[in-house]
Design a protein around this motif. Structure first.
Motif, PDB file in Angstrom:
ATOM      1  N   CYS A  95      53.172 115.674  49.186  1.00 45.18           N
ATOM      2  CA  CYS A  95      52.289 115.966  48.057  1.00 45.18           C
ATOM      3  C   CYS A  95      51.728 117.388  48.064  1.00 45.18           C
ATOM      4  O   CYS A  95      51.630 118.006  46.997  1.00 45.18           O
TER       5      CYS A  95
ATOM      6  N   TYR B 221      54.731 105.478  45.474  1.00 44.30           N
ATOM      7  CA  TYR B 221      53.947 106.366  46.325  1.00 44.30           C
ATOM      8  C   TYR B 221      53.906 105.813  47.741  1.00 44.30           C
ATOM      9  O   TYR B 221      53.785 104.624  47.956  1.00 44.30           O
TER      10      TYR B 221
ATOM     11  N   ILE C 147      45.235 110.345  47.181  1.00 42.24           N
ATOM     12  CA  ILE C 147      46.584 110.822  47.462  1.00 42.24           C
ATOM     13  C   ILE C 147      46.539 111.680  48.721  1.00 42.24           C
ATOM     14  O   ILE C 147      45.835 112.690  48.763  1.00 42.24           O
TER      15      ILE C 147
ATOM     16  N   CYS D 253      45.844 113.660  42.484  1.00 47.35           N
ATOM     17  CA  CYS D 253      47.096 114.012  41.809  1.00 47.35           C
ATOM     18  C   CYS D 253      46.864 113.970  40.304  1.00 47.35           C
ATOM     19  O   CYS D 253      46.110 113.139  39.812  1.00 47.35           O
TER      20      CYS D 253
ATOM     21  N   PHE E 288      51.967 118.655  41.160  1.00 43.92           N
ATOM     22  CA  PHE E 288      50.919 117.803  40.594  1.00 43.92           C
ATOM     23  C   PHE E 288      49.761 117.555  41.559  1.00 43.92           C
ATOM     24  O   PHE E 288      48.771 116.937  41.185  1.00 43.92           O
ATOM     25  N   PHE E 289      49.873 118.029  42.781  1.00 40.93           N
ATOM     26  CA  PHE E 289      48.831 117.747  43.782  1.00 40.93           C
ATOM     27  C   PHE E 289      47.561 118.515  43.468  1.00 40.93           C
ATOM     28  O   PHE E 289      47.601 119.684  43.093  1.00 40.93           O
TER      29      PHE E 289
ATOM     30  N   LEU F 222      57.757 111.185  41.547  1.00 41.04           N
ATOM     31  CA  LEU F 222      57.501 112.274  40.593  1.00 41.04           C
ATOM     32  C   LEU F 222      57.451 113.645  41.254  1.00 41.04           C
ATOM     33  O   LEU F 222      57.213 114.643  40.577  1.00 41.04           O
ATOM     34  N   TRP F 223      57.689 113.705  42.552  1.00 41.50           N
ATOM     35  CA  TRP F 223      57.547 114.974  43.282  1.00 41.50           C
ATOM     36  C   TRP F 223      58.317 116.105  42.589  1.00 41.50           C
ATOM     37  O   TRP F 223      59.495 115.951  42.260  1.00 41.50           O
TER      38      TRP F 223
ATOM     39  N   TRP G  83      54.019 111.140  49.303  1.00 36.50           N
ATOM     40  CA  TRP G  83      55.188 111.454  48.459  1.00 36.50           C
ATOM     41  C   TRP G  83      55.341 110.347  47.416  1.00 36.50           C
ATOM     42  O   TRP G  83      54.943 109.203  47.648  1.00 36.50           O
ATOM     43  N   CYS G  84      55.943 110.701  46.256  1.00 32.67           N
ATOM     44  CA  CYS G  84      56.316 109.687  45.267  1.00 32.67           C
ATOM     45  C   CYS G  84      57.503 110.186  44.454  1.00 32.67           C
ATOM     46  O   CYS G  84      57.936 111.335  44.596  1.00 32.67           O
TER      47      CYS G  84
ATOM     48  N   CYS H 142      53.754 119.637  46.119  1.00 24.74           N
ATOM     49  CA  CYS H 142      54.106 119.163  44.774  1.00 24.74           C
ATOM     50  C   CYS H 142      53.246 119.853  43.721  1.00 24.74           C
ATOM     51  O   CYS H 142      52.058 120.106  43.934  1.00 24.74           O
TER      52      CYS H 142
ATOM     53  N   VAL I 267      49.186 110.604  39.343  1.00 24.68           N
ATOM     54  CA  VAL I 267      49.073 109.306  40.019  1.00 24.68           C
ATOM     55  C   VAL I 267      47.610 109.023  40.350  1.00 24.68           C
ATOM     56  O   VAL I 267      46.900 109.911  40.824  1.00 24.68           O
TER      57      VAL I 267
HETATM   58  S1  SF4 Z   1      53.243 113.464  41.711  1.00 18.24           S
HETATM   59 FE1  SF4 Z   1      53.673 112.178  43.489  1.00 18.24          FE
HETATM   60  S2  SF4 Z   1      54.449 113.608  45.046  1.00 18.24           S
HETATM   61 FE2  SF4 Z   1      53.388 114.824  43.484  1.00 18.24          FE
HETATM   62  S3  SF4 Z   1      51.259 115.013  44.253  1.00 18.24           S
HETATM   63 FE3  SF4 Z   1      51.340 113.255  42.882  1.00 18.24          FE
HETATM   64  S4  SF4 Z   1      51.669 111.518  44.268  1.00 18.24           S
HETATM   65 FE4  SF4 Z   1      52.245 113.360  45.401  1.00 18.24          FE
END
Ligand code: SF4
Length: 87
Positions: free
Chosen positions: A54, A44, A73, A66, A59-60, A81-82, A78-79, A57, A69
Protein backbone atom coordinates in the motif's frame (compact mmCIF):
# COMPACT_ATOMS: atom_id res chain seq x y z
CA UNK A 1 -49.55 16.88 -40.88
CA UNK A 2 -48.96 17.63 -37.18
CA UNK A 3 -47.81 21.03 -36.10
CA UNK A 4 -44.49 20.61 -34.23
CA UNK A 5 -43.16 23.12 -31.73
CA UNK A 6 -39.71 24.72 -31.73
CA UNK A 7 -38.47 21.91 -29.44
CA UNK A 8 -38.71 19.39 -32.25
CA UNK A 9 -41.86 17.75 -31.01
CA UNK A 10 -40.74 17.21 -27.41
CA UNK A 11 -43.51 18.33 -25.09
CA UNK A 12 -42.99 20.38 -21.97
CA UNK A 13 -44.33 17.42 -20.00
CA UNK A 14 -41.64 15.12 -21.44
CA UNK A 15 -38.90 17.59 -20.50
CA UNK A 16 -40.21 17.89 -16.94
CA UNK A 17 -40.43 14.10 -16.50
CA UNK A 18 -36.86 13.69 -17.79
CA UNK A 19 -35.58 16.40 -15.44
CA UNK A 20 -37.32 14.83 -12.45
CA UNK A 21 -35.67 11.52 -13.24
CA UNK A 22 -32.22 13.04 -13.70
CA UNK A 23 -31.98 14.65 -10.28
CA UNK A 24 -32.09 11.42 -8.23
CA UNK A 25 -29.70 9.78 -10.71
CA UNK A 26 -27.18 12.57 -10.19
CA UNK A 27 -27.53 12.10 -6.44
CA UNK A 28 -26.73 8.41 -6.77
CA UNK A 29 -23.69 9.14 -8.93
CA UNK A 30 -22.36 11.59 -6.35
CA UNK A 31 -22.86 9.07 -3.56
CA UNK A 32 -21.12 6.35 -5.52
CA UNK A 33 -18.11 8.55 -6.10
CA UNK A 34 -17.70 9.08 -2.37
CA UNK A 35 -18.32 5.50 -1.25
CA UNK A 36 -15.33 3.31 -0.50
CA UNK A 37 -15.10 -0.37 -1.23
CA UNK A 38 -15.11 -3.04 1.45
CA UNK A 39 -11.65 -4.58 1.97
CA UNK A 40 -12.97 -8.07 1.22
CA UNK A 41 -14.41 -6.90 -2.12
CA UNK A 42 -10.91 -6.08 -3.38
CA UNK A 43 -9.16 -8.97 -1.57
CA UNK A 44 -7.29 -6.64 0.77
CA UNK A 45 -4.62 -8.35 2.87
CA UNK A 46 -2.31 -6.88 5.52
CA UNK A 47 0.80 -8.34 3.85
CA UNK A 48 2.53 -7.27 0.62
CA UNK A 49 2.04 -9.27 -2.59
CA UNK A 50 4.75 -9.78 -5.21
CA UNK A 51 6.73 -6.85 -3.80
CA UNK A 52 3.73 -4.52 -4.02
CA UNK A 53 2.32 -2.86 -0.92
CA UNK A 54 0.00 0.00 0.00
CA UNK A 55 2.67 2.59 0.77
CA UNK A 56 3.76 2.28 -2.85
CA UNK A 57 0.20 2.61 -4.18
CA UNK A 58 -1.26 5.77 -5.66
CA UNK A 59 -4.37 5.45 -3.48
CA UNK A 60 -2.60 5.16 -0.12
CA UNK A 61 -3.16 7.95 2.42
CA UNK A 62 -0.56 7.90 5.19
CA UNK A 63 -0.52 6.76 7.86
CA UNK A 64 -3.23 4.11 7.49
CA UNK A 65 -6.00 4.94 5.02
CA UNK A 66 -6.88 4.55 1.36
CA UNK A 67 -8.84 6.69 -1.09
CA UNK A 68 -10.60 3.61 -2.49
CA UNK A 69 -10.87 1.05 0.32
CA UNK A 70 -12.64 1.50 3.64
CA UNK A 71 -11.14 0.87 7.07
CA UNK A 72 -7.62 0.75 8.51
CA UNK A 73 -5.10 0.11 5.77
CA UNK A 74 -1.63 -1.11 6.70
CA UNK A 75 1.29 0.50 4.81
CA UNK A 76 2.44 -3.07 4.20
CA UNK A 77 -0.98 -4.20 2.88
CA UNK A 78 -2.10 -4.91 -0.65
CA UNK A 79 -5.31 -5.29 -2.69
CA UNK A 80 -6.49 -5.84 -6.27
CA UNK A 81 -6.65 -2.09 -6.93
CA UNK A 82 -2.92 -1.53 -6.37
CA UNK A 83 -1.54 1.10 -8.76
CA UNK A 84 2.07 2.27 -8.65
CA UNK A 85 2.38 5.62 -6.91
CA UNK A 86 3.03 8.48 -9.31
CA UNK A 87 6.67 9.59 -9.13
S1 SF4 B 1 -5.98 0.67 -3.35
FE1 SF4 B 1 -5.48 -1.26 -2.34
S2 SF4 B 1 -3.25 -1.46 -2.57
FE2 SF4 B 1 -3.78 0.69 -2.95
S3 SF4 B 1 -3.57 1.70 -0.92
FE3 SF4 B 1 -5.70 1.09 -1.17
S4 SF4 B 1 -5.80 -0.91 -0.15
FE4 SF4 B 1 -3.64 -0.52 -0.57
Amino acid sequence: MKNRSATGGISRRTVLIAAAGAVPALGLMTGAAEAKLAPAAVKYQAEPKDGKQCDGCNFFVAPNACKQVDGDIAPTGWCLLWVKKAA
